[in-house]
Design a protein around this motif. Structure first.
Motif, PDB file in Angstrom:
ATOM      1  N   THR A  57      11.633  10.866   2.881  1.00  0.00           N
ATOM      2  CA  THR A  57      11.313  11.207   3.299  1.00  0.00           C
ATOM      3  C   THR A  57      12.216  12.660   1.757  1.00  0.00           C
ATOM      4  O   THR A  57      13.501  12.225   2.283  1.00  0.00           O
ATOM      5  N   ASN A  58      12.496  13.019   1.220  1.00  0.00           N
ATOM      6  CA  ASN A  58      12.928  12.928   0.463  1.00  0.00           C
ATOM      7  C   ASN A  58      12.527  14.971  -0.011  1.00  0.00           C
ATOM      8  O   ASN A  58      11.751  15.599  -0.455  1.00  0.00           O
ATOM      9  N   LEU A  68       0.865  -1.098   0.247  1.00  0.00           N
ATOM     10  CA  LEU A  68      -0.157   0.016  -0.149  1.00  0.00           C
ATOM     11  C   LEU A  68       1.072   1.059   0.104  1.00  0.00           C
ATOM     12  O   LEU A  68       1.820   1.654   0.803  1.00  0.00           O
ATOM     13  N   TYR A  69       0.679   2.131  -0.996  1.00  0.00           N
ATOM     14  CA  TYR A  69       1.676   3.064  -0.747  1.00  0.00           C
ATOM     15  C   TYR A  69       0.645   4.696  -1.406  1.00  0.00           C
ATOM     16  O   TYR A  69       0.033   4.567  -2.485  1.00  0.00           O
ATOM     17  N   THR A  70       1.664   5.738  -1.237  1.00  0.00           N
ATOM     18  CA  THR A  70       1.175   6.685  -1.625  1.00  0.00           C
ATOM     19  C   THR A  70       2.499   7.555  -1.469  1.00  0.00           C
ATOM     20  O   THR A  70       3.047   7.596  -0.584  1.00  0.00           O
ATOM     21  N   ILE A  71       1.973   8.435  -1.903  1.00  0.00           N
ATOM     22  CA  ILE A  71       3.333  10.036  -2.158  1.00  0.00           C
ATOM     23  C   ILE A  71       2.557  10.897  -2.359  1.00  0.00           C
ATOM     24  O   ILE A  71       1.626  11.696  -3.343  1.00  0.00           O
ATOM     25  N   LYS A  72       3.435  12.115  -1.227  1.00  0.00           N
ATOM     26  CA  LYS A  72       2.915  13.114  -1.294  1.00  0.00           C
ATOM     27  C   LYS A  72       3.695  14.686  -0.879  1.00  0.00           C
ATOM     28  O   LYS A  72       4.874  14.161  -0.448  1.00  0.00           O
ATOM     29  N   THR A  87      -1.011  15.859  -3.349  1.00  0.00           N
ATOM     30  CA  THR A  87      -0.423  13.937  -3.577  1.00  0.00           C
ATOM     31  C   THR A  87      -0.832  12.816  -4.635  1.00  0.00           C
ATOM     32  O   THR A  87      -1.335  13.472  -5.242  1.00  0.00           O
ATOM     33  N   LEU A  88       0.669  13.875  -4.577  1.00  0.00           N
ATOM     34  CA  LEU A  88       1.079  12.485  -6.048  1.00  0.00           C
ATOM     35  C   LEU A  88       0.860  11.479  -6.694  1.00  0.00           C
ATOM     36  O   LEU A  88       0.285  12.077  -7.702  1.00  0.00           O
ATOM     37  N   VAL A  89       0.917  10.389  -5.294  1.00  0.00           N
ATOM     38  CA  VAL A  89       0.084   9.357  -6.230  1.00  0.00           C
ATOM     39  C   VAL A  89      -1.019   9.361  -4.820  1.00  0.00           C
ATOM     40  O   VAL A  89      -0.310   8.907  -3.928  1.00  0.00           O
ATOM     41  N   VAL A 117       8.673  18.788   0.048  1.00  0.00           N
ATOM     42  CA  VAL A 117       9.486  17.527   0.216  1.00  0.00           C
ATOM     43  C   VAL A 117       8.412  16.115  -0.397  1.00  0.00           C
ATOM     44  O   VAL A 117       6.962  16.364   0.455  1.00  0.00           O
ATOM     45  N   ALA A 118       9.315  15.021  -1.383  1.00  0.00           N
ATOM     46  CA  ALA A 118       8.242  14.645  -1.207  1.00  0.00           C
ATOM     47  C   ALA A 118       8.277  12.950  -0.057  1.00  0.00           C
ATOM     48  O   ALA A 118       9.563  12.641   0.162  1.00  0.00           O
ATOM     49  N   VAL A 119       7.563  12.759   0.695  1.00  0.00           N
ATOM     50  CA  VAL A 119       7.708  11.571   1.104  1.00  0.00           C
ATOM     51  C   VAL A 119       6.746  10.273   0.688  1.00  0.00           C
ATOM     52  O   VAL A 119       5.055  10.473   0.396  1.00  0.00           O
ATOM     53  N   GLY A 120       7.224   9.400   0.621  1.00  0.00           N
ATOM     54  CA  GLY A 120       6.677   8.570   0.506  1.00  0.00           C
ATOM     55  C   GLY A 120       6.395   7.373   1.830  1.00  0.00           C
ATOM     56  O   GLY A 120       6.743   7.112   2.625  1.00  0.00           O
TER      57      GLY A 120
END
Ligand SMILES: Cc1cc2nc3c(=O)[nH]c(=O)nc-3n(C[C@H](O)[C@H](O)[C@H](O)COP(=O)(O)OP(=O)(O)OC[C@H]3O[C@@H](n4cnc5c(N)ncnc54)[C@H](O)[C@@H]3O)c2cc1C
Length: 465
Positions: free
Chosen positions: A247-248, A212-216, A283-285, A254-257
């Motif tokens: 956390t990028n 289960l994943y999301t990238i915000k 919410t990117l993904v 800041v992209a957080v997976g």
């Protein structure tokens, strides 16, 4: 490069030796991820079996020719998987065999990409521990340790290697595993290209790992709360090894997976602090019920050709340190020339991940069993901008991070090969005992030092102290 070598190579591998003056040559030259490695070689030899690798190694050895080994060229350090006009690149990308044994071990050629291996395994309802990007090659990733999306579940990629098939300096093809050559088996797990050319990895497999994943994306001005949420997820990781996170900190976002190795009904509580942040930009993904493959496909978008440089630091977990690194990074980014981007990623590894590796026989890397952060700093810049500013930026941010961590007694020695810049003493960072073990193993299996002296560059033992 001498005419004799070219003649010998062409004789041994008709139609597989690529030299200048063709589109194929330009493609080979421009394959690496980073333009810093687009260094035209004397020749590229496209090898497709362990026997061919052995034959090629014999030729370069006999003629004293400089060589580099390349899987997919994702390592951005110039000269590691590239070489100049005086040398030859031994390209193993065509070693793409895939066989599933009855005991569930996956025998996969060293030229495969993670996307290819995930797809093949998932068709059989299985998974292996590999990279987070479908385009990355198995070989460099596994020989450098290899951090997957869920390092705490079954350890690093290298921890899952049951056996290596490799070609030694004298051209012999051997297997290194717990029974045969166990010293070499251990040394290869994180020991890089110091012992031979690996032609096949035999990987442990697991029942299909659902993800289960999301990238915000968040606004960096909220960095304190983003760091608090990151640390809270890291703490939760110590109790639940299915949690994965990155956390990028990047240019303007800041992209957080937020990753979980299962399909729970609801988003895990560990990620709630991120849900509450008011600085969400987008919410990117969206939350997706997928697998390691679909995650790696999401992460593995085509990237623009750029010059790239990376740096690695490992520390313990601390709000104050994370905040200080952010502040130091912000200052450094102000000094960068136009077009250059410096970004960094917090990559957590928990105690369970270290233990999972130990249970599987341990590696060369000497990991300490504490919750930790594997920082990777990445600089990207176009051809027109000078390289010096990037070198300075990576050196400054890694040095500052180390210094700030040291002052707080939070610095760990480890530097991960996957994320290190050429000058970093990766093998020394594994500790004195590990380094000695690696030196002894190299002396035993490569007594004439072919991989130290003829290999163009890399995290080599000869440069390790
Ligand atoms: C977009 C991207 C995403 C990434 N994601 C991750 C990630 O999720 N986790 C992670 O840990 N790392 C990650 N990395 C880092 C990556 O694992 C390393 O750059 C790795 O070295 C790439 O492997 P490669 O096979 O493409 O390497 P190459 O650049 O081809 O080779 C790397 C090194 O390994 C040597 N080598 C290659 N093949 C062999 C062989 N068969 N035998 C002996 N030596 C060999 C080369 O000589 C060279 O020194 C990522 C990198 C990129 C660019």
């Amino acid at each position: 490069m001498s005419a004799t070598v070219l003649h010998l190579l062409n004789d041994a591998f008709p139609g597989k030796v690529v030299t200048s003056g063709s589109d194929a040559y330009d493609n080979e030259t421009n394959t690496p991820w980073s333009q810093t490695c687009w260094n035209p070689a004397g020749a590229y030899v496209q090898l497709s079996s362990a026997q061919e690798v052995a034959e090629a190694l014999k030729i370069v050895n006999k003629t004293g020719t400089k060589f580099s080994v390349r899987a997919t060229g994702h390592n951005p350090n110039a000269g590691f998987s590239s070489v100049g006009p005086e040398g030859v690149v031994l390209d193993v990308r065509r070693l793409q065999s895939k066989t599933l044994r009855e005991d569930g071990i996956a025998e996969v050629g060293a030229g495969n990409l993670w996307g290819e291996v995930y797809k093949w395994l998932e068709d059989q309802k299985l998974s292996a521990i590999g990279g987070r990007d479908r385009q990355v090659g198995l070989a460099g990733f596994l020989l450098g340790g290899g951090m997957g999306a869920f390092p705490n579940l079954y350890g690093l990629g290298a921890d899952g290697i049951k056996s290596f098939e490799l070609v030694l300096a004298d051209g012999s093809i051997i297997n290194a595993n717990a029974k045969d050559h166990p010293d070499l088996h251990r040394a290869l797990k994180g020991g890089g290209s110091n012992f031979g050319i690996v032609t096949r990895f035999d990987l442990d497999t697991h029942p299909l790992i659902k993800v289960l994943y999301t990238i915000k994306l968040f606004n960096p001005s909220d960095y304190e709360n983003i760091i608090r949420a990151t640390i809270s997820a890291q703490e939760a990781m110590e109790k639940d090894n299915r949690i994965g996170l990155f956390t990028n900190f990047n240019n303007g976002f800041v992209a957080v997976g937020l990753l979980y190795a299962d399909w729970p009904e609801e988003q895990p509580q560990a990620f709630e602090p991120f849900e509450k942040l008011e600085s969400l930009m987008t919410t990117l993904v969206p939350p997706t019920r997928g697998t390691l493959l679909s995650l790696a496909e999401t992460m593995g978008h085509a990237q623009e050709p750029k010059k790239r440089r990376i740096g690695s630091v490992t520390t313990k977990v601390s709000f104050d340190l994370y905040a200080q690194v952010y502040e130091a990074w912000t200052e450094i980014t102000k000094t960068l020339p136009e077009g250059m981007v410096l970004h960094y990623t917090i990559q957590p590894v928990g105690e369970a991940g270290v233990e999972a590796g130990q249970v599987r026989g341990g590696s060369a890397m000497g990991l300490q069993k504490v919750p930790q952060c594997w920082w990777v700093f990445t600089c990207e810049w176009p051809q027109a901008v000078s390289d010096e500013a990037a070198e300075r930026a990576i050196e400054e941010i890694t040095d500052k991070t180390k210094q700030m961590a040291q002052e707080k007694d939070l610095l760990l020695d480890l530097m991960c090969m996957s994320f290190a810049t050429a000058g970093q003493k990766v093998l020394s960072s594994y500790g004195a005992d590990s380094l000695r073990m690696l030196q002894e193993t190299a002396a035993k299996y490569d007594p004439t030092g072919v991989f130290q002296n003829l290999q163009n560059d890399g995290f080599l033992l000869k440069n390790s102290v």
